[in-house]
Scaffold this motif. Structure first.
Motif, PDB file in Angstrom:
ATOM      1  N   THR A   1      -4.765  13.841  22.807  1.00 54.64           N
ATOM      2  CA  THR A   1      -4.034  14.647  21.807  1.00 54.64           C
ATOM      3  C   THR A   1      -4.148  16.140  22.059  1.00 54.64           C
ATOM      4  O   THR A   1      -3.417  16.909  21.455  1.00 54.64           O
ATOM      5  CB  THR A   1      -4.585  14.419  20.396  1.00 54.64           C
ATOM      6  OG1 THR A   1      -5.915  14.909  20.351  1.00 54.64           O
ATOM      7  CG2 THR A   1      -4.577  12.962  20.025  1.00 54.64           C
TER       8      THR A   1
ATOM      9  N   PHE B   1      -2.879  23.390  12.591  1.00 61.90           N
ATOM     10  CA  PHE B   1      -3.125  23.359  11.151  1.00 61.90           C
ATOM     11  C   PHE B   1      -4.276  24.291  10.784  1.00 61.90           C
ATOM     12  O   PHE B   1      -4.191  25.064   9.820  1.00 61.90           O
ATOM     13  CB  PHE B   1      -3.448  21.921  10.713  1.00 61.90           C
ATOM     14  CG  PHE B   1      -3.705  21.790   9.241  1.00 61.90           C
ATOM     15  CD1 PHE B   1      -2.776  22.243   8.326  1.00 61.90           C
ATOM     16  CD2 PHE B   1      -4.871  21.216   8.779  1.00 61.90           C
ATOM     17  CE1 PHE B   1      -3.013  22.130   6.965  1.00 61.90           C
ATOM     18  CE2 PHE B   1      -5.116  21.100   7.417  1.00 61.90           C
ATOM     19  CZ  PHE B   1      -4.179  21.563   6.508  1.00 61.90           C
TER      20      PHE B   1
ATOM     21  N   THR C   1       7.373  28.042  11.842  1.00 62.24           N
ATOM     22  CA  THR C   1       6.296  28.817  12.460  1.00 62.24           C
ATOM     23  C   THR C   1       6.860  30.072  13.124  1.00 62.24           C
ATOM     24  O   THR C   1       6.320  31.176  12.976  1.00 62.24           O
ATOM     25  CB  THR C   1       5.561  27.958  13.498  1.00 62.24           C
ATOM     26  OG1 THR C   1       5.163  26.737  12.880  1.00 62.24           O
ATOM     27  CG2 THR C   1       4.353  28.669  14.039  1.00 62.24           C
TER      28      THR C   1
HETATM   29  C1  HEM Z   1       3.032  23.771  11.924  1.00 65.27           C
HETATM   30  C2  HEM Z   1       3.208  22.906  12.809  1.00 65.27           C
HETATM   31  C3  HEM Z   1       2.547  21.551  12.996  1.00 65.27           C
HETATM   32  C4  HEM Z   1       1.351  21.054  12.535  1.00 65.27           C
HETATM   33  C5  HEM Z   1       0.314  21.761  11.679  1.00 65.27           C
HETATM   34  C6  HEM Z   1       1.233  19.703  13.030  1.00 65.27           C
HETATM   35  C7  HEM Z   1       0.126  18.884  12.836  1.00 65.27           C
HETATM   36  C8  HEM Z   1      -0.010  17.624  13.365  1.00 65.27           C
HETATM   37  C9  HEM Z   1      -1.232  16.862  13.403  1.00 65.27           C
HETATM   38  C10 HEM Z   1      -2.579  17.339  12.879  1.00 65.27           C
HETATM   39  C11 HEM Z   1      -0.970  15.669  14.003  1.00 65.27           C
HETATM   40  C12 HEM Z   1      -1.991  14.572  14.335  1.00 65.27           C
HETATM   41  C13 HEM Z   1      -2.105  14.344  15.823  1.00 65.27           C
HETATM   42  C14 HEM Z   1      -2.358  15.532  16.691  1.00 65.27           C
HETATM   43  O1  HEM Z   1      -3.141  16.426  16.331  1.00 65.27           O
HETATM   44  O2  HEM Z   1      -1.755  15.595  17.770  1.00 65.27           O
HETATM   45  C15 HEM Z   1       0.443  15.664  14.307  1.00 65.27           C
HETATM   46  C16 HEM Z   1       1.117  14.609  14.888  1.00 65.27           C
HETATM   47  C17 HEM Z   1       2.466  14.615  15.226  1.00 65.27           C
HETATM   48  N1  HEM Z   1       3.281  15.745  15.258  1.00 65.27           N
HETATM   49 FE1  HEM Z   1       2.799  17.531  14.490  1.00 65.27          FE
HETATM   50  N2  HEM Z   1       2.363  19.394  13.754  1.00 65.27           N
HETATM   51  C18 HEM Z   1       3.171  20.496  13.774  1.00 65.27           C
HETATM   52  C19 HEM Z   1       4.364  20.624  14.436  1.00 65.27           C
HETATM   53  C20 HEM Z   1       4.988  19.598  15.117  1.00 65.27           C
HETATM   54  C21 HEM Z   1       6.120  19.746  15.986  1.00 65.27           C
HETATM   55  C22 HEM Z   1       6.780  21.077  16.339  1.00 65.27           C
HETATM   56  C23 HEM Z   1       6.454  18.496  16.414  1.00 65.27           C
HETATM   57  C24 HEM Z   1       7.580  18.065  17.332  1.00 65.27           C
HETATM   58  C25 HEM Z   1       8.695  18.632  17.474  1.00 65.27           C
HETATM   59  C26 HEM Z   1       5.534  17.564  15.821  1.00 65.27           C
HETATM   60  C27 HEM Z   1       5.584  16.184  15.963  1.00 65.27           C
HETATM   61  C28 HEM Z   1       4.522  15.344  15.702  1.00 65.27           C
HETATM   62  C29 HEM Z   1       4.536  13.907  15.908  1.00 65.27           C
HETATM   63  C30 HEM Z   1       5.722  13.058  16.388  1.00 65.27           C
HETATM   64  C31 HEM Z   1       3.240  13.458  15.600  1.00 65.27           C
HETATM   65  C32 HEM Z   1       2.714  12.023  15.734  1.00 65.27           C
HETATM   66  C33 HEM Z   1       2.082  11.989  17.094  1.00 65.27           C
HETATM   67  C34 HEM Z   1       1.345  10.739  17.417  1.00 65.27           C
HETATM   68  O3  HEM Z   1       1.296   9.832  16.582  1.00 65.27           O
HETATM   69  O4  HEM Z   1       0.822  10.697  18.550  1.00 65.27           O
HETATM   70  N3  HEM Z   1       4.641  18.256  15.053  1.00 65.27           N
HETATM   71  N4  HEM Z   1       1.003  16.860  13.926  1.00 65.27           N
END
Ligand code: HEM
Lengths: 263, 447
Positions: A61, A69, A155
């Motif tokens: 990851t 975050f 962001t």
């Molecule tokens: C302020 C922005 C964001 C925050 C705070 C955030 C936070 C998180 C966190 C804590 C996770 C848990 C897994 C990890 O840490 O990788 C996660 C998973 C995920 N995020 Fe974000 N994210 C943000 C932006 C985004 C963006 C820009 C995308 C894609 C365009 C995205 C798509 C996803 C997806 C699809 C998952 C599930 C991944 C998995 O199950 O492997 N997120 N996000």
């Protein structure tokens, strides 16, 4: 200690009524309690009780979502502190920033906020990069990716609106370059293709005083109205929207079956 | 060369001394790890020697602040870079060079992900950065407080691309042999307390320490008070929007600032609904999803990151291209004689005057003349967006079309065509000085 057994200071603290009233259960040293702590603690209940080992591996990851975050939280705390010292008016904005450097104690508040913001833009890109490279947007996680894209946009907008607030040369010209583009919005910008389409009884509806750029800046150029508008967007509207979407984003991570992994 | 003045060198010598000491420490740790954990004595000795070279030679020489002794980028290399990037063809050399570099890295990924090779490249690029810092012009750009994150961004992207690629290469080998991937192996369950909670805690502490150090070490910039009459030259957007600002060289603001960014956002959101390949979910792989992998890397690395680096390090006054070792001379002129497609057609091709509506004619008549003037460009653009997708559907992408169905295929091909518009326009500008394919300034509609 009537029994004569030696108790460490830590044990004394953990046995006290105050500690127990706050944390609701004993220190998680055995398996049963390690499960219970995840369920009874408000902050920890965001997490599941157990996860697949590879799902939390740093090499998988990169911890980039979590880091993003955390940076958001850092920005919130330092941002609130900065608001104590800053007034968004032409008269004060620049001077307040100046005295933040020269007069205020704990003089790195502004640095923490600015470098944290740069870092957050970078980590959100890296998070998206990792989600793409592990194919984690595939079903059932499609919609969480969409929420992610909106978070990415928010962001960038947070960073962009904050850039103006110091009200120095760097600030207004970067925002001028950026917002000039809105002038060329198709149909809605007064130098955009098709702006002639919106006329009412032969009178142009889209002028430099009513087009998309004007809506963004609150004026025909970057001025006091813009400062106010960006301040409100930066401190209230965008952070609230982002926090709201993050809540859904995290909830969806769990509901979609936790961090992705091979089937 | 006022750049290498004594004052400047003394100002940075302390920083550079510490820089080389940290490089030495980095290699020392690597050598120790290779020796103790991997029992690779030969390699350990090699990186130990490298560490000693940093520690015993470069660090003291850098602290001397003596122009004779200070380690600097050889003049030969600097001149080479100046000639290839500083001239009027700088943007071409840089963009094509970046693309070739990425292609070489991709094709040779099996070689480049090896620990020794990757570590060597990291050392070389950090060394190049250190050596370049003694060049005043380079230093002015790279050490500008708001540009420091971009230097970090370059190394972070490189590192994580390496990490992901090395796992993908390993996984692809395993899949070919019919073995489970790295990720399949970690499928046993562990408790979140302590395994995850402690990792998070350590990350937070480390990150806080890092931010504090950064905040203490580097002051946030504050320039003169805002003045709407003094325009800085160049006027740059915040660094994360420099890719869009770079597009302004090739497109009008309505494309570069509105249509293209919207397309990027829509395109990103559409990815999960267009990628119908069920493989490659939850593990790193390249072989099982080549098309989506290459498309994403093309857009992210080449059309976004590479353009940001271009905008930060190579764009100077009047948005001209300057080599990183070149003085920002405001009077540098670049000949701009770009020509519209319609001018090529009517004036050069047909040897005629451009069609022009008689003065005072009504709107339909004017539109007719505009259409006549621009017909070739309009036909080409329509062909590109309307005829090309169905053509692709029955030729190269036949399998995709069958799997995706009409709507999804059309959406995907149009998004891809929008993405390709930028490189196409770049190449046309570089080769035939093309300004606009369709030029209708009467309605602000230039493409
Ligand atoms: C302020 C922005 C964001 C925050 C705070 C955030 C936070 C998180 C966190 C804590 C996770 C848990 C897994 C990890 O840490 O990788 C996660 C998973 C995920 N995020 Fe974000 N994210 C943000 C932006 C985004 C963006 C820009 C995308 C894609 C365009 C995205 C798509 C996803 C997806 C699809 C998952 C599930 C991944 C998995 O199950 O492997 N997120 N996000």
């Amino acid at each position: 200690m009537a029994s004569g057994e030696k108790q460490s200071l830590g044990d004394v603290i953990r046995d006290s009524q105050i500690w127990k009233s706050i944390f609701r259960h004993p220190a998680p040293v055995d398996r049963r309690n390690r499960v219970v702590v995840m369920l009874t603690n408000f902050f920890l209940h965001l997490h599941p009780v157990s996860v697949k080992k590879q799902g939390i591996a740093l090499s998988y990851t990169w911890c980039m979502g979590g880091v993003t975050f955390f940076l958001f939280l850092v920005e919130t705390v330092t941002g609130v502190l900065l608001m104590f010292y800053y007034r968004p008016t032409l008269e004060w904005a620049y001077n307040d920033i100046l005295s933040l450097r020269d007069v205020t104690s704990l003089g790195i508040l502004r640095e923490l906020h600015r470098w944290g913001a740069h870092a957050m833009v970078i980590t959100v890109w890296l998070h998206m990069y990792r989600v793409f490279l592990t194919g984690s947007y595939k079903p059932p996680r499609e919609f969480n990716w969409v929420i992610g894209v909106i978070l990415l946009l928010l962001t960038l907008l947070l960073s962009f609106t904050g850039y103006l607030l110091p009200w120095d040369q760097l600030a207004i010209w970067a925002i001028t370059v950026g917002s000039n583009m809105a002038r060329a919005t198709p149909i809605l910008g007064y130098e955009g293709p098709g702006q002639q389409l919106l006329t009412l009884g032969g009178i142009d509806m889209i002028t430099s005083g009513s087009d998309a750029r004007f809506g963004l800046l609150g004026a025909r150029f970057v001025g006091e109205e813009t400062l106010n508008r960006f301040y409100v967007l930066h401190c209230i509207a965008i952070p609230l929207s982002a926090a709201f979407l993050m809540a859904i984003h995290f909830w969806r991570v769990r509901k979609d079956g936790g961090i992705s992994g091979p089937l | 060369m006022h750049g290498n003045s004594q004052v400047f060198l003394e100002g940075i010598s302390g920083f550079l001394g510490w820089y080389y000491v940290s490089l030495a420490a980095m290699n020392l740790i690597a050598a120790y790890w290779l020796w103790r954990a991997r029992h690779l004595v030969g390699q350990a000795i090699f990186w130990l020697v490298v560490a000693l070279f940093y520690m015993g030679y470069l660090a003291p020489m850098a602290t001397s602040a003596d122009p004779e002794w200070m380690p600097q980028m050889p003049a030969l290399i600097r001149n080479l870079v100046n000639v290839s990037l500083g001239g009027s063809t700088g943007a071409v050399t840089y963009s094509v060079g970046s693309m070739v570099l990425l292609i070489v890295l991709y094709l040779g990924r099996r070689f480049f992900v090896r620990g020794q090779v990757a570590w060597g490249m990291l050392n070389l690029s950090l060394l190049a950065l250190g050596l370049s810092m003694t060049d005043y012009n380079f230093y002015t750009i790279a050490a500008k407080p708001d540009n420091v994150p971009i230097v970090g961004l370059i190394f972070l992207i490189a590192f994580f691309t390496w990490l992901a690629t090395s796992r993908a290469v390993e996984n692809d080998d395993r899949i070919a042999r019919g073995e489970p991937t790295l990720e399949h192996e970690g499928s046993e369950k562990v408790l979140v307390w302590p395994d995850l909670v402690y990792t998070e805690l350590i990350c937070m502490v480390a990150l806080t320490a890092f931010l504090l150090l950064w905040g203490i070490g580097l002051e946030a910039p504050l320039e003169e008070p805002a003045s709407s009459v003094k325009t800085p030259n160049p006027s740059k957007a915040p660094w994360y929007f420099l890719g869009l600002q770079e597009m302004l060289v090739y497109f009008d603001p309505w494309m570069a600032g509105v249509v293209m960014p919207s397309m990027i956002v829509v395109g990103l959101m559409a990815i999960p609904y267009l990628d119908f390949n069920p493989k490659g979910m939850g593990y790193y792989t390249i072989a099982e999803r080549k098309f989506s992998y290459l498309t994403y890397q093309f857009g992210f690395l080449l059309l976004w990151i590479v353009l940001i680096v271009l905008g930060t390090f190579l764009r100077g006054p009047n948005w001209n291209i300057y080599s990183p070792y070149e003085l920002w001379d405001v009077h540098k002129v670049e000949a701009l004689n770009n020509v519209d497609l319609s001018q090529y057609f009517w004036i050069s091709g047909m040897n005629m005057a451009m069609p022009r509506a008689p003065n005072g004619s009504s709107v339909p008549i004017q539109l007719f003349y505009i259409a006549q003037r621009e017909w070739l460009g309009i036909v080409l653009v329509l062909a590109y967006f309307v005829v090309l997708p169905p053509f692709l559907a029955i030729t190269v992408f036949r399998k995709y079309y069958a799997k995706m169905g009409f709507v999804r295929f059309m959406v995907m091909s149009n998004l891809l065509l929008f993405m390709l518009l930028l490189p196409i326009k770049m190449v046309l500008r570089w080769t035939v000085n093309l300004k606009y394919i369709v030029s209708i300034p009467e309605y602000f509609l230039n493409l």
